[in-house]
Design a protein around this motif. Sequence first.
Motif, PDB file in Angstrom:
ATOM      1  N   PHE A 420       0.984  -1.128   0.023  1.00  0.00           N
ATOM      2  CA  PHE A 420       0.028   0.157  -0.130  1.00  0.00           C
ATOM      3  C   PHE A 420       0.866   1.332  -0.201  1.00  0.00           C
ATOM      4  CE2 PHE A 420      -2.547  -3.371   1.681  1.00  0.00           C
ATOM      5  CZ  PHE A 420      -3.800  -2.918   1.071  1.00  0.00           C
ATOM      6  N   CYS A 421       0.217   2.189  -0.650  1.00  0.00           N
ATOM      7  CA  CYS A 421       0.781   3.615  -0.783  1.00  0.00           C
ATOM      8  C   CYS A 421       0.024   4.638  -0.653  1.00  0.00           C
ATOM      9  CB  CYS A 421       1.693   3.686  -2.016  1.00  0.00           C
ATOM     10  SG  CYS A 421       2.779   5.213  -2.144  1.00  0.00           S
ATOM     11  N   GLN A 422       0.330   5.515   0.476  1.00  0.00           N
ATOM     12  CA  GLN A 422      -0.512   6.761   0.521  1.00  0.00           C
ATOM     13  C   GLN A 422       0.201   7.935   1.266  1.00  0.00           C
ATOM     14  OE1 GLN A 422      -3.934   6.056   2.989  1.00  0.00           O
ATOM     15  NE2 GLN A 422      -4.965   8.022   2.806  1.00  0.00           N
ATOM     16  N   SER A 423      -0.198   9.270   0.342  1.00  0.00           N
ATOM     17  CA  SER A 423       0.283  10.456   1.107  1.00  0.00           C
ATOM     18  C   SER A 423      -0.638  10.993   1.920  1.00  0.00           C
ATOM     19  CB  SER A 423       0.516  11.448  -0.180  1.00  0.00           C
ATOM     20  OG  SER A 423       1.606  11.023  -0.765  1.00  0.00           O
ATOM     21  N   SER A 424      -0.452  11.421   3.209  1.00  0.00           N
ATOM     22  CA  SER A 424      -1.178  12.095   4.058  1.00  0.00           C
ATOM     23  C   SER A 424      -1.832  13.648   3.851  1.00  0.00           C
ATOM     24  CB  SER A 424      -0.638  12.219   5.470  1.00  0.00           C
ATOM     25  OG  SER A 424       0.512  12.918   5.487  1.00  0.00           O
ATOM     26  N   LYS A 425      -1.020  14.421   2.712  1.00  0.00           N
ATOM     27  CA  LYS A 425      -1.562  15.788   2.445  1.00  0.00           C
ATOM     28  C   LYS A 425      -1.379  15.429   0.852  1.00  0.00           C
ATOM     29  CE  LYS A 425       0.165  18.067   6.594  1.00  0.00           C
ATOM     30  NZ  LYS A 425       1.107  19.107   6.958  1.00  0.00           N
ATOM     31  N   GLY A 426      -2.256  16.633   0.267  1.00  0.00           N
ATOM     32  CA  GLY A 426      -2.167  16.864  -1.208  1.00  0.00           C
ATOM     33  C   GLY A 426      -3.492  16.720  -1.764  1.00  0.00           C
ATOM     34  N   SER A 427      -3.528  17.660  -2.842  1.00  0.00           N
ATOM     35  CA  SER A 427      -4.909  17.861  -3.395  1.00  0.00           C
ATOM     36  C   SER A 427      -4.920  16.700  -4.467  1.00  0.00           C
ATOM     37  CB  SER A 427      -5.096  19.334  -4.186  1.00  0.00           C
ATOM     38  OG  SER A 427      -4.978  20.289  -3.079  1.00  0.00           O
ATOM     39  N   GLY A 428      -6.102  15.990  -4.453  1.00  0.00           N
ATOM     40  CA  GLY A 428      -6.541  15.315  -5.502  1.00  0.00           C
ATOM     41  C   GLY A 428      -6.577  15.595  -7.152  1.00  0.00           C
ATOM     42  N   PRO A 429      -6.569  14.916  -7.928  1.00  0.00           N
ATOM     43  CA  PRO A 429      -6.147  13.507  -7.759  1.00  0.00           C
ATOM     44  C   PRO A 429      -4.519  13.449  -7.877  1.00  0.00           C
ATOM     45  CG  PRO A 429      -6.525  14.025 -10.251  1.00  0.00           C
ATOM     46  CD  PRO A 429      -7.131  15.466  -9.446  1.00  0.00           C
ATOM     47  N   TYR A 454      -2.805   0.320  -3.967  1.00  0.00           N
ATOM     48  CA  TYR A 454      -2.109  -0.895  -3.621  1.00  0.00           C
ATOM     49  C   TYR A 454      -1.822  -1.615  -4.890  1.00  0.00           C
ATOM     50  CZ  TYR A 454      -6.807  -2.914  -4.437  1.00  0.00           C
ATOM     51  OH  TYR A 454      -7.929  -3.366  -4.921  1.00  0.00           O
ATOM     52  N   LEU A 455      -0.839  -2.352  -4.760  1.00  0.00           N
ATOM     53  CA  LEU A 455      -0.242  -3.348  -5.818  1.00  0.00           C
ATOM     54  C   LEU A 455       0.155  -4.895  -5.299  1.00  0.00           C
ATOM     55  CD1 LEU A 455       0.704  -3.281  -9.040  1.00  0.00           C
ATOM     56  CD2 LEU A 455       2.844  -2.868  -7.900  1.00  0.00           C
ATOM     57  N   SER A 456      -0.297  -5.644  -5.985  1.00  0.00           N
ATOM     58  CA  SER A 456      -0.079  -7.283  -5.696  1.00  0.00           C
ATOM     59  C   SER A 456       1.423  -7.645  -6.032  1.00  0.00           C
ATOM     60  CB  SER A 456      -0.981  -8.168  -5.884  1.00  0.00           C
ATOM     61  OG  SER A 456      -2.339  -7.774  -5.462  1.00  0.00           O
ATOM     62  N   VAL A 457       2.235  -7.998  -5.319  1.00  0.00           N
ATOM     63  CA  VAL A 457       3.945  -8.662  -5.701  1.00  0.00           C
ATOM     64  C   VAL A 457       3.915  -9.924  -5.248  1.00  0.00           C
ATOM     65  CG1 VAL A 457       4.662  -6.178  -6.150  1.00  0.00           C
ATOM     66  CG2 VAL A 457       4.577  -7.498  -3.831  1.00  0.00           C
ATOM     67  N   VAL A 458       5.092 -10.676  -5.574  1.00  0.00           N
ATOM     68  CA  VAL A 458       5.639 -11.832  -5.222  1.00  0.00           C
ATOM     69  C   VAL A 458       6.867 -11.814  -4.835  1.00  0.00           C
ATOM     70  CG1 VAL A 458       5.834 -14.400  -5.522  1.00  0.00           C
ATOM     71  CG2 VAL A 458       3.669 -13.126  -5.944  1.00  0.00           C
ATOM     72  N   ILE A 459       7.625 -12.092  -3.761  1.00  0.00           N
ATOM     73  CA  ILE A 459       9.014 -12.003  -3.588  1.00  0.00           C
ATOM     74  C   ILE A 459       9.368 -13.630  -3.151  1.00  0.00           C
ATOM     75  CG2 ILE A 459       9.150  -9.966  -2.949  1.00  0.00           C
ATOM     76  CD1 ILE A 459       9.646 -10.725  -0.208  1.00  0.00           C
ATOM     77  N   ASN A 460      10.569 -13.962  -3.588  1.00  0.00           N
ATOM     78  CA  ASN A 460      11.290 -15.366  -3.470  1.00  0.00           C
ATOM     79  C   ASN A 460      12.326 -14.997  -2.546  1.00  0.00           C
ATOM     80  OD1 ASN A 460       9.359 -16.682  -5.370  1.00  0.00           O
ATOM     81  ND2 ASN A 460      10.481 -15.897  -6.837  1.00  0.00           N
ATOM     82  N   ASP A 461      12.970 -13.883  -2.075  1.00  0.00           N
ATOM     83  CA  ASP A 461      14.066 -13.975  -1.106  1.00  0.00           C
ATOM     84  C   ASP A 461      13.844 -12.894  -0.302  1.00  0.00           C
ATOM     85  OD1 ASP A 461      16.431 -13.244  -0.301  1.00  0.00           O
ATOM     86  OD2 ASP A 461      17.525 -14.316  -1.862  1.00  0.00           O
ATOM     87  N   VAL A 462      14.172 -13.086   0.971  1.00  0.00           N
ATOM     88  CA  VAL A 462      13.883 -11.941   1.933  1.00  0.00           C
ATOM     89  C   VAL A 462      14.326 -10.900   1.630  1.00  0.00           C
ATOM     90  CG1 VAL A 462      14.147 -11.517   4.434  1.00  0.00           C
ATOM     91  CG2 VAL A 462      13.875 -13.811   3.635  1.00  0.00           C
ATOM     92  N   LYS A 463      15.547 -10.633   0.912  1.00  0.00           N
ATOM     93  CA  LYS A 463      16.389  -9.392   0.655  1.00  0.00           C
ATOM     94  C   LYS A 463      15.645  -8.538  -0.332  1.00  0.00           C
ATOM     95  CE  LYS A 463      20.852 -11.228   1.605  1.00  0.00           C
ATOM     96  NZ  LYS A 463      22.328 -11.618   0.680  1.00  0.00           N
ATOM     97  N   GLU A 464      14.597  -9.065  -1.044  1.00  0.00           N
ATOM     98  CA  GLU A 464      13.648  -8.426  -2.061  1.00  0.00           C
ATOM     99  C   GLU A 464      12.823  -7.292  -1.519  1.00  0.00           C
ATOM    100  OE1 GLU A 464      11.886 -10.705  -4.951  1.00  0.00           O
ATOM    101  OE2 GLU A 464      13.589 -12.185  -5.268  1.00  0.00           O
TER     102      GLU A 464
END
Length: 505
Positions: A420-429, A454-464
Amino acid sequence: MDLLLLITLALLCSCGPINTDPVFQIASVTLSIEPRAAVRRNTNVTLRCQANVISLAQLNREYTLYKDNSIIYNKSTSSKEDLLYHLPEARVSNNGRYKCMVRIMGQEMTSKSEKLTVTGMSQPILRVDKSRTTEGEDLTVRCMAPGETGSFFFYLYDNSSEIYDEHRNTNQAEIKLHLSDVGAHVIHCIYKVFILSESVTSDESNTVIVTVEELSIKPVLEISPVDNIYEGDNLTIKCSFRGFNQSHKEINLLLNQGTSLLSVGNATAAIEYNMMAEATASMLSFDCRLTVKNLIKVITKTIRVTELFSVPQLIMSPPQVFQMKPMTLICKSQHVATERINKEDLTYSLDPAEHFLTPNGAGIFSGKALKNEFNYTCIAEAKGIRKRSRTLTISPKVPVSVPSIWVADWPILGESFRIFCQSSKGSGPIDYTFWEGTKQIGAPIIKSFGQAAYLSVVINDVKEINLFTCKANNGGEEDQQSAALDTAVIEPVTDPILTVVPDPV
């Protein structure tokens, strides 16, 4: 003999009180229309109410006659004869449904209703008090329905067009008529007789030709100048009349522009009106109205007025501005009559003038946008003429803040999870993009203020997990980038391996 008398008296005494009320029954009540239910006008009609009563004695009867459920006649009688109700010389106003009710000592019975239909009406007669008249004079017209009765509507026609109607409860109507058009008028009338919700229409009356002669008096309208007029020029408008004679009394003059009354005059004082030409429309129309009694004569003249300069337009540059960022307001009239004024004669100003903007050329005002919404209007002025632009509302945008990045649940290696990604301030859009290192993943996601992307992803290594970031932009010069995603990652348990210690020999 004495014994028989005693026995008789004893029997009488044992019988108790004797009921003296007569025994009777109303067997039937019928209503008939004579000579028949459908007749022509002027026929003598009789309504016959017949009651068949079974009784030993002659009883008092109460008859009630109804027309369309309204009582029209009552009679009380002890006679066994039929009740007769006469409609001499029947008229269409007698049309309706009739019924009869008979009441005897609290017992009552009502007949079936019967419909009476009378056809034929007298031709209306039209009379006028004069066949020649002049403009403005009243004409007395009388429309008559001879011999008819009831509730009437009278209609008056001029050359086949209905011009007047009037309700009367008598069979004639007298009307004061005003014929304004010069020439011959063919007048006739009709009438309608109303019976409840229905009406019966008469034939047309005789026609009467009335000739209206024109009065010699006429209004006169003069405007100076008549052409090459620009807004701001002085106009002189005169409203007068000609053709006056001593019989023309109560003369009134009105000068108007549209619905605005400019001046008034009379038989002894014509109108001379001075005004400054305004280019509220490309064409200005003026009326000179002459009133003599009931007559109104109007003359209209139209002049073209050229505007010195058009209503200014106020625009902002850039079209969108952020709080406390530089902005410029431009006020300009698109059309200027350079044959009458120089562009240097046209000045521009802002209203209000104290919103921290400074002039930076003709009609150009620069400064920084405020933090809150504000309104501006600009004013163009030359030769005493001021024109105001439409109000421009400026709503400065709030810059987007550095977004936050997070996950809703702990991610598991090899399985899909959402970032998830969100800014707490800012006029839309607000445009959000997700990044894995220096590589953008997925398309930009547009959200309103207060909504997370939000975006769905998959990782195969902890470092990613620490390679993920997101950026936000709502039209500003630079993107705002989040910190790297920092969260624990669950590693699934691998297949177990069985080991024997020590090694078997």
